[in-house]
Write a protein that holds these residues in place. Structure first.
Motif, PDB file in Angstrom:
ATOM      1  N   GLU A 245      62.522 -16.675  22.910  1.00 12.49           N
ATOM      2  CA  GLU A 245      63.873 -17.131  22.557  1.00 12.49           C
ATOM      3  C   GLU A 245      64.706 -15.956  22.027  1.00 12.49           C
ATOM      4  N   ARG A 246      64.601 -14.830  22.690  1.00 15.42           N
ATOM      5  CA  ARG A 246      65.382 -13.670  22.271  1.00 15.42           C
ATOM      6  C   ARG A 246      66.865 -13.908  22.556  1.00 15.42           C
ATOM      7  N   VAL A 247      67.726 -13.325  21.721  1.00 15.64           N
ATOM      8  CA  VAL A 247      69.175 -13.461  21.900  1.00 15.64           C
ATOM      9  C   VAL A 247      69.822 -12.089  21.734  1.00 15.64           C
ATOM     10  N   VAL A 248      71.030 -11.951  22.264  1.00 17.32           N
ATOM     11  CA  VAL A 248      71.824 -10.736  22.086  1.00 17.32           C
ATOM     12  C   VAL A 248      72.559 -10.831  20.761  1.00 17.32           C
ATOM     13  N   SER A 249      72.491  -9.774  19.966  1.00 17.07           N
ATOM     14  CA  SER A 249      73.139  -9.777  18.655  1.00 17.07           C
ATOM     15  C   SER A 249      74.650  -9.953  18.785  1.00 17.07           C
TER      16      SER A 249
ATOM     17  N   LYS B 151      76.724  -8.349  17.248  1.00 17.50           N
ATOM     18  CA  LYS B 151      77.341  -7.019  17.186  1.00 17.50           C
ATOM     19  C   LYS B 151      77.414  -6.349  18.563  1.00 17.50           C
ATOM     20  N   GLU B 152      76.726  -6.928  19.546  1.00 16.98           N
ATOM     21  CA  GLU B 152      76.648  -6.321  20.873  1.00 16.98           C
ATOM     22  C   GLU B 152      77.514  -7.067  21.876  1.00 16.98           C
ATOM     23  N   ASP B 153      77.853  -6.375  22.943  1.00 15.25           N
ATOM     24  CA  ASP B 153      78.570  -6.976  24.057  1.00 15.25           C
ATOM     25  C   ASP B 153      77.544  -7.483  25.073  1.00 15.25           C
ATOM     26  N   PRO B 154      77.421  -8.801  25.270  1.00  9.18           N
ATOM     27  CA  PRO B 154      76.402  -9.324  26.208  1.00  9.18           C
ATOM     28  C   PRO B 154      76.650  -8.897  27.648  1.00  9.18           C
ATOM     29  N   ASN B 155      77.896  -8.513  27.982  1.00  5.36           N
ATOM     30  CA  ASN B 155      78.223  -8.099  29.337  1.00  5.36           C
ATOM     31  C   ASN B 155      78.045  -6.598  29.556  1.00  5.36           C
ATOM     32  N   ALA B 156      77.615  -5.869  28.516  1.00  2.00           N
ATOM     33  CA  ALA B 156      77.400  -4.429  28.660  1.00  2.00           C
ATOM     34  C   ALA B 156      76.161  -4.174  29.500  1.00  2.00           C
TER      35      ALA B 156
ATOM     36  N   ILE C 125      72.201  -4.282  35.410  1.00  2.00           N
ATOM     37  CA  ILE C 125      71.828  -5.525  34.746  1.00  2.00           C
ATOM     38  C   ILE C 125      72.389  -5.519  33.325  1.00  2.00           C
ATOM     39  N   THR C 126      73.018  -6.618  32.933  1.00  2.00           N
ATOM     40  CA  THR C 126      73.644  -6.697  31.616  1.00  2.00           C
ATOM     41  C   THR C 126      72.616  -7.083  30.554  1.00  2.00           C
ATOM     42  N   LYS C 127      73.023  -6.937  29.302  1.00  2.00           N
ATOM     43  CA  LYS C 127      72.125  -7.288  28.206  1.00  2.00           C
ATOM     44  C   LYS C 127      71.759  -8.767  28.234  1.00  2.00           C
ATOM     45  N   GLN C 128      72.747  -9.617  28.526  1.00  3.80           N
ATOM     46  CA  GLN C 128      72.468 -11.048  28.568  1.00  3.80           C
ATOM     47  C   GLN C 128      71.518 -11.391  29.709  1.00  3.80           C
ATOM     48  N   GLU C 129      71.712 -10.772  30.866  1.00  7.15           N
ATOM     49  CA  GLU C 129      70.818 -11.020  32.000  1.00  7.15           C
ATOM     50  C   GLU C 129      69.401 -10.537  31.704  1.00  7.15           C
ATOM     51  N   PHE C 130      69.298  -9.411  31.029  1.00  3.13           N
ATOM     52  CA  PHE C 130      67.983  -8.875  30.673  1.00  3.13           C
ATOM     53  C   PHE C 130      67.259  -9.824  29.721  1.00  3.13           C
ATOM     54  N   VAL C 131      67.966 -10.319  28.707  1.00  5.41           N
ATOM     55  CA  VAL C 131      67.359 -11.238  27.736  1.00  5.41           C
ATOM     56  C   VAL C 131      66.960 -12.540  28.411  1.00  5.41           C
ATOM     57  N   ASP C 132      67.809 -13.068  29.305  1.00  2.97           N
ATOM     58  CA  ASP C 132      67.488 -14.323  30.002  1.00  2.97           C
ATOM     59  C   ASP C 132      66.231 -14.161  30.852  1.00  2.97           C
ATOM     60  N   THR C 133      66.130 -13.022  31.549  1.00  3.05           N
ATOM     61  CA  THR C 133      64.950 -12.768  32.374  1.00  3.05           C
ATOM     62  C   THR C 133      63.701 -12.636  31.521  1.00  3.05           C
ATOM     63  N   TRP C 134      63.819 -11.951  30.402  1.00  4.13           N
ATOM     64  CA  TRP C 134      62.674 -11.773  29.507  1.00  4.13           C
ATOM     65  C   TRP C 134      62.216 -13.115  28.941  1.00  4.13           C
ATOM     66  N   ASN C 135      63.159 -13.950  28.528  1.00  2.88           N
ATOM     67  CA  ASN C 135      62.804 -15.274  27.988  1.00  2.88           C
ATOM     68  C   ASN C 135      62.107 -16.131  29.047  1.00  2.88           C
TER      69      ASN C 135
ATOM     70  N   GLY D 228      71.816   7.531  28.992  1.00  2.53           N
ATOM     71  CA  GLY D 228      71.685   6.690  30.179  1.00  2.53           C
ATOM     72  C   GLY D 228      71.328   5.258  29.884  1.00  2.53           C
ATOM     73  N   LEU D 229      71.141   4.916  28.612  1.00  6.60           N
ATOM     74  CA  LEU D 229      70.678   3.586  28.222  1.00  6.60           C
ATOM     75  C   LEU D 229      71.539   2.984  27.112  1.00  6.60           C
ATOM     76  N   ASN D 230      71.670   1.669  27.159  1.00  3.72           N
ATOM     77  CA  ASN D 230      72.255   0.899  26.067  1.00  3.72           C
ATOM     78  C   ASN D 230      71.452  -0.391  25.957  1.00  3.72           C
ATOM     79  N   PRO D 231      70.218  -0.302  25.456  1.00  2.00           N
ATOM     80  CA  PRO D 231      69.307  -1.457  25.486  1.00  2.00           C
ATOM     81  C   PRO D 231      69.708  -2.550  24.505  1.00  2.00           C
ATOM     82  N   VAL D 232      69.096  -3.698  24.677  1.00  2.00           N
ATOM     83  CA  VAL D 232      69.313  -4.803  23.741  1.00  2.00           C
ATOM     84  C   VAL D 232      68.838  -4.372  22.358  1.00  2.00           C
ATOM     85  N   GLY D 233      69.652  -4.625  21.359  1.00  2.00           N
ATOM     86  CA  GLY D 233      69.324  -4.228  19.993  1.00  2.00           C
ATOM     87  C   GLY D 233      70.029  -2.957  19.553  1.00  2.00           C
ATOM     88  N   SER D 234      70.814  -2.348  20.447  1.00  2.31           N
ATOM     89  CA  SER D 234      71.546  -1.129  20.094  1.00  2.31           C
ATOM     90  C   SER D 234      73.039  -1.428  20.096  1.00  2.31           C
TER      91      SER D 234
END
Length: 307
Positions: free
Chosen positions: A180-184, A186-191, A164-174, A257-263
């Motif tokens: 209204e969380r967003v990917v920074s 500075k981050e790759d939303p497709n990571a 699951i990508t960062k953008q997909e994770f944020v969309d699911t959480w919202n 093993g992780l690259n969470p949103v906000g990193s």
């Protein structure tokens, strides 16, 4: 005799004394020295779990390693090194709402260039002076069997599914929380937050690392750039004691093993090493005249080496 004559005589005597001392001083030659070291000390893994920060020194683990060095010049040398440590981290009190945990084995191997700022002495010749050096190089850092878990207590977030990508994770959480969380930027939303074999397109596009899997065995291998500052003391015959601090800068944020949103910064691995070393050369030469005709003789010094 006037004041000028006294000053002149004193100056000539001082110059003669200094010249005599220098001309008979032993000049230690370290060129051609081979030595090996065994290292042990606290290691620090800067994970995306637990406390924030690139440099995390609050949860040390034991790191062990081995170094082999060859000094091809008085001021320059080359070093081969390998280090191992087992590390674990958890969100704990810093992110109780998430409750993720990770553990992994970190293995580092590198080749580095060493520049000696100070040159150590032998008995009777700056015997207290250490080798003081800086080193930098390139190597590989492997994260072996990274294991991710999460607490099942009520109210805590589940571990994201692999791929699951960062953008997909944020969309699911919202969607689930009405946020209204967003990917920074500075981050790759497709990571992907967690890697698996389905991320081949992402791996191929970024070419940052290689993620391999064989059954339930998996590891992540990434290039790293070690930087060290340290010192070596000659103790007795060919015995050396050392100390250094080494930080290994990786190009990946998936060592845990992780690259969470906000990193958006890579994982870091550093260690403080205390070492015992042995000079592998048995003999050395000492130059007895640093200013006049160069005369050499065979000599067993406090550290053995050829030059």
């Amino acid at each position: 005799m006037g004041k000028f004559q006294y000053k002149l005589a004193f100056g000539l005597f001082l110059a003669f004394f200094c010249f005599s001392s220098l001309s008979h001083a032993q000049v230690q030659k370290l060129k051609g020295e081979h030595f090996g070291q065994l290292n042990i000390g606290p290691g620090f893994f800067s994970s995306d779990l637990g406390r924030d920060g690139v440099f995390q020194f609050y949860n040390p683990r034991i790191a062990v390693g081995f170094n082999y060095s060859y000094r091809f010049h008085e001021r320059w040398g080359v070093q081969l090194s390998a280090t191992y440590g087992f590390y674990g981290e958890k969100d704990g009190n810093w992110r109780p709402h998430r409750g993720w945990e990770v553990s992994t084995h970190l293995v580092d191997a590198a080749v580095s260039a060493k520049f000696y700022i100070l040159k150590r002495g032998t008995k009777g010749n700056n015997s207290g002076m250490p080798d003081l050096y800086l080193s930098a190089g390139i190597g590989g850092l492997a994260s072996i069997l990274p294991t991710l878990t999460q607490s099942n207590e009520e109210g805590k977030t589940s571990m994201p599914k692999p791929g699951i990508t960062k953008q997909e994770f944020v969309d699911t959480w919202n969607t689930n929380h009405g946020g209204e969380r967003v990917v920074s930027k500075k981050e790759d939303p497709n990571a992907p937050i967690i890697l698996d074999q389905s991320n081949k397109d992402y791996l191929s596009a970024h070419k940052e690392f290689w993620f391999k899997q064989s059954g339930d065995k998996k590891y992540l291998l990434v290039p790293s750039f070690p930087i060290s500052f340290g010192a070596l003391w000659s103790v007795k015959n060919r015995l050396l004691l050392g100390f250094d601090y080494t930080i290994r800068i990786a190009i990946s944020d998936y060592l845990d093993g992780l690259n969470p949103v906000g990193s958006w910064y890579p994982d870091m691995y550093s260690s403080v090493n205390f070492s015992v070393g042995l000079v592998l050369n048995k003999n050395c030469y000492v130059c007895n005249s640093s200013l006049g005709v160069r005369k050499f003789k065979k000599y067993r010094a406090s550290s053995g080496y050829w030059f």
